[in-house]
Design a protein around this motif. Structure first.
Motif, mmCIF file in Angstrom:
data_model
loop_
_atom_site.group_PDB
_atom_site.id
_atom_site.type_symbol
_atom_site.label_atom_id
_atom_site.label_comp_id
_atom_site.label_asym_id
_atom_site.label_seq_id
_atom_site.Cartn_x
_atom_site.Cartn_y
_atom_site.Cartn_z
ATOM 1 N N VAL A 41 -17.971 11.651 -15.210
ATOM 2 C CA VAL A 41 -18.626 11.315 -13.951
ATOM 3 C C VAL A 41 -18.097 9.965 -13.499
ATOM 4 C CG1 VAL A 41 -20.841 10.751 -12.854
ATOM 5 C CG2 VAL A 41 -20.710 12.620 -14.520
ATOM 6 N N LEU A 42 -17.895 9.803 -12.197
ATOM 7 C CA LEU A 42 -17.390 8.545 -11.656
ATOM 8 C C LEU A 42 -18.439 7.943 -10.722
ATOM 9 C CD1 LEU A 42 -14.908 6.616 -11.359
ATOM 10 C CD2 LEU A 42 -14.270 7.957 -9.339
ATOM 11 N N VAL A 43 -18.713 6.641 -10.877
ATOM 12 C CA VAL A 43 -19.635 5.927 -9.988
ATOM 13 C C VAL A 43 -18.818 5.048 -9.047
ATOM 14 C CG1 VAL A 43 -21.547 4.297 -9.821
ATOM 15 C CG2 VAL A 43 -21.468 5.938 -11.708
ATOM 16 N N ALA A 44 -19.025 5.221 -7.739
ATOM 17 C CA ALA A 44 -18.260 4.486 -6.734
ATOM 18 C C ALA A 44 -19.177 3.983 -5.633
ATOM 19 C CB ALA A 44 -17.173 5.383 -6.140
ATOM 20 N N LEU A 45 -18.719 2.964 -4.923
ATOM 21 C CA LEU A 45 -19.450 2.491 -3.744
ATOM 22 C C LEU A 45 -19.146 3.392 -2.553
ATOM 23 C CD1 LEU A 45 -21.220 0.387 -2.291
ATOM 24 C CD2 LEU A 45 -19.127 -0.945 -1.893
ATOM 25 N N ASP A 46 -17.861 3.619 -2.310
ATOM 26 C CA ASP A 46 -17.397 4.474 -1.222
ATOM 27 C C ASP A 46 -16.493 5.555 -1.809
ATOM 28 O OD1 ASP A 46 -18.223 2.603 1.129
ATOM 29 O OD2 ASP A 46 -17.008 1.323 -0.159
ATOM 30 N N VAL A 47 -16.284 6.612 -1.049
ATOM 31 C CA VAL A 47 -15.352 7.670 -1.472
ATOM 32 C C VAL A 47 -14.263 7.776 -0.417
ATOM 33 C CG1 VAL A 47 -15.069 10.085 -2.092
ATOM 34 C CG2 VAL A 47 -17.204 8.911 -2.660
ATOM 35 N N ASN A 48 -13.074 7.236 -0.749
ATOM 36 C CA ASN A 48 -11.902 7.412 0.093
ATOM 37 C C ASN A 48 -10.840 8.152 -0.714
ATOM 38 O OD1 ASN A 48 -10.850 5.496 -1.652
ATOM 39 N ND2 ASN A 48 -10.905 3.824 -0.160
ATOM 40 N N GLU A 49 -9.660 8.305 -0.151
ATOM 41 C CA GLU A 49 -8.633 9.106 -0.837
ATOM 42 C C GLU A 49 -8.219 8.478 -2.157
ATOM 43 O OE1 GLU A 49 -4.565 11.623 0.198
ATOM 44 O OE2 GLU A 49 -5.239 10.052 1.578
ATOM 45 N N GLU A 50 -8.169 7.149 -2.201
ATOM 46 C CA GLU A 50 -7.786 6.476 -3.441
ATOM 47 C C GLU A 50 -8.831 6.699 -4.533
ATOM 48 O OE1 GLU A 50 -6.203 2.058 -4.924
ATOM 49 O OE2 GLU A 50 -6.873 2.369 -2.851
ATOM 50 N N VAL A 51 -10.093 6.696 -4.168
ATOM 51 C CA VAL A 51 -11.160 6.968 -5.139
ATOM 52 C C VAL A 51 -11.069 8.413 -5.634
ATOM 53 C CG1 VAL A 51 -13.662 7.188 -5.437
ATOM 54 C CG2 VAL A 51 -12.715 5.203 -4.243
ATOM 55 N N SER A 361 -15.717 3.127 -11.009
ATOM 56 C CA SER A 361 -14.522 3.134 -10.165
ATOM 57 C C SER A 361 -13.905 1.737 -10.101
ATOM 58 C CB SER A 361 -14.860 3.609 -8.748
ATOM 59 O OG SER A 361 -13.719 3.510 -7.915
ATOM 60 N N GLN A 362 -12.592 1.690 -10.297
ATOM 61 C CA GLN A 362 -11.873 0.424 -10.245
ATOM 62 C C GLN A 362 -11.205 0.193 -8.891
ATOM 63 O OE1 GLN A 362 -12.132 -1.713 -12.945
ATOM 64 N NE2 GLN A 362 -13.585 -0.107 -13.529
ATOM 65 N N VAL A 363 -11.424 1.104 -7.963
ATOM 66 C CA VAL A 363 -10.807 1.002 -6.640
ATOM 67 C C VAL A 363 -11.575 0.007 -5.778
ATOM 68 C CG1 VAL A 363 -10.203 2.239 -4.521
ATOM 69 C CG2 VAL A 363 -9.917 3.359 -6.749
ATOM 70 N N ASN A 364 -10.845 -0.912 -5.154
ATOM 71 C CA ASN A 364 -11.443 -1.864 -4.224
ATOM 72 C C ASN A 364 -11.483 -1.219 -2.844
ATOM 73 O OD1 ASN A 364 -12.291 -3.997 -2.676
ATOM 74 N ND2 ASN A 364 -10.458 -5.247 -2.970
ATOM 75 N N THR A 365 -12.688 -0.876 -2.376
ATOM 76 C CA THR A 365 -12.816 -0.188 -1.090
ATOM 77 C C THR A 365 -13.131 -1.147 0.053
ATOM 78 O OG1 THR A 365 -15.139 0.308 -1.571
ATOM 79 C CG2 THR A 365 -13.507 1.986 -2.167
ATOM 80 N N GLU A 366 -12.980 -2.434 -0.158
ATOM 81 C CA GLU A 366 -13.175 -3.416 0.912
ATOM 82 C C GLU A 366 -12.097 -3.225 1.988
ATOM 83 O OE1 GLU A 366 -14.321 -5.521 3.326
ATOM 84 O OE2 GLU A 366 -15.341 -6.595 1.669
ATOM 85 N N PRO A 367 -12.471 -2.877 3.230
ATOM 86 C CA PRO A 367 -11.457 -2.621 4.262
ATOM 87 C C PRO A 367 -10.874 -3.897 4.862
ATOM 88 C CG PRO A 367 -13.638 -2.284 5.176
ATOM 89 C CD PRO A 367 -13.832 -2.573 3.713
#
Length: 371
Positions: A41-51, A361-367
């Motif tokens: 299971v993955l916990v993320a703030l946002d879901v974009n293509e990179e996530v 999730s290690q992806v930085n979703t800050e736009p």
């Protein structure tokens, strides 16, 4: 043994009950199925293509996110648009997406409590109440030999909470009468014969949100074929849920020093600030996400500063003239939820002997980029 998605979501809803979400909020399962086993299971703030690519690489079947992937009604689903590509990848790789948003914000031990804690805001109360779980009185009559197990089942299901006290109930011995009719299969007594049985009357309080759960738990343990019970509303308020948090700092600091604290503890490189940097801050309010419109609530609660994101120019002007400082760390500061939600789910899964792993999730979703 791996947990099904529905089991993971049940744990999530213990932390962030769906019924406390703001009206119209887009929460819950937004894509996929919860009926499949989940190795990861993955916990993320946002879901974009990179996530989504990160989820694919980790062989994830379920993403728990804070921000919705479907916020407005879809007129079409085209795979050559940016979000269309995201939906397509999720579907092709059999990845479900579940959202916990304002219900995670307002719940005890959720987003705004986490933000208040890291910023050193003590004895934090709600900035603005949004939901009250009204109380009901549940009364049931139980034969003596089943009293303890029925009572235990009801209390374990969430009944009996009054303020900071739990397992509250009143138990009174008495006699019940009944005559089993034709075609019945009574636990006690004989068909067609009037019976007089020693019973215990159990009274306890039940929050509105847990009525069905408590009643089902009671019925499951009750031996009678037809159970006599009453449920009626009380003129008492139960647990209250609210947006934001407000409380005192352990010692006063300047707004300048408080800003540095926000940057360091919320892990943001820059913030926007409204107010005199040399003014003292004794009491602070925080509201994750876009909370600029709540500056008047912060003022009413006596806060010297409000920490929140996405503050617009005119709101900043109004707060400035009213003497309320604002620190805007941006919406992405809510990333604080990722390790905490993951830790909650991991603990629950481990307790129940599931081998499902929860990843942050290690992806930085800050736009935004800060130059």
């Amino acid at each position: 043994m791996f947990a099904k998605g529905q089991t993971v979501v049940q744990y999530m809803e213990q932390l962030a009950p769906k019924h406390v979400a703001m009206e119209g909020d887009k929460i819950g399962l937004q894509l996929g199925s919860l009926q499949k086993e989940n190795r990861n299971v993955l916990v993320a703030l946002d879901v974009n293509e990179e996530v989504v690519d990160e989820a694919i690489s980790l062989e994830v079947n379920l993403i728990i996110a804070h921000h919705a992937i479907i916020y407005r009604p879809l007129a079409h689903l085209q795979s050559d648009t940016p979000m269309g590509k995201v939906y397509e990848k999720l579907i092709k790789h059999d990845i479900a997406v579940y959202i916990a948003h304002t219900n995670l914000d307002v719940t005890d031990g959720g987003m705004n409590d986490w933000m208040a804690e890291v910023l050193g805001i003590e004895s934090a109360g709600s900035l603005e109440d949004v939901h009250t779980d009204n109380l009901y009185k549940l009364v049931v009559f139980v034969p003596k030999d089943h009293h303890e197990q029925v009572l235990k089942a009801m209390l374990n299901a969430g009944a009996g909470h009054i303020g900071k006290y739990s397992h509250c109930s009143f138990n009174l011995e008495g006699y019940g009468t009944f005559k089993p009719g034709e075609g019945t299969d009574p636990y006690i007594g004989t068909e067609g014969k009037l019976e007089r049985v020693e019973e215990i009357r159990i009274e306890t309080v039940v929050p509105y949100s847990l009525r069905s759960k408590v009643i089902q738990a009671m019925l499951k343990q009750h031996p009678y074929e037809e159970v006599a019970y009453d449920l009626y509303p009380m003129d008492l308020k139960g647990r209250t849920f609210g947006l934001g948090r407000v409380g005192k700092l352990s010692k006063p600091v300047t707004l300048r020093d408080f800003v540095e604290r926000v940057k360091a503890r919320l892990e943001v490189p820059m913030v926007r600030v409204v107010g005199d940097l040399d003014r003292p801050v004794r009491k602070a309010a925080v509201l994750g996400g876009s909370g600029g419109r709540y500056w008047k609530s912060a003022q009413f609660r006596g806060a010297d500063v409000l920490v929140t994101g996405d503050v617009d120019y005119h709101t900043a002007q109004d707060a400035w003239m009213a003497g309320v400082a604002i620190v805007d760390p941006g919406h992405n500061a809510e990333k604080i939820m990722k390790p905490r939600v993951a830790a909650w789910l991991s603990e629950k899964l481990t307790e129940d002997k599931y081998a499902t792993r929860v990843h942050v999730s290690q992806v930085n979703t800050e736009p935004f980029r800060f130059l």
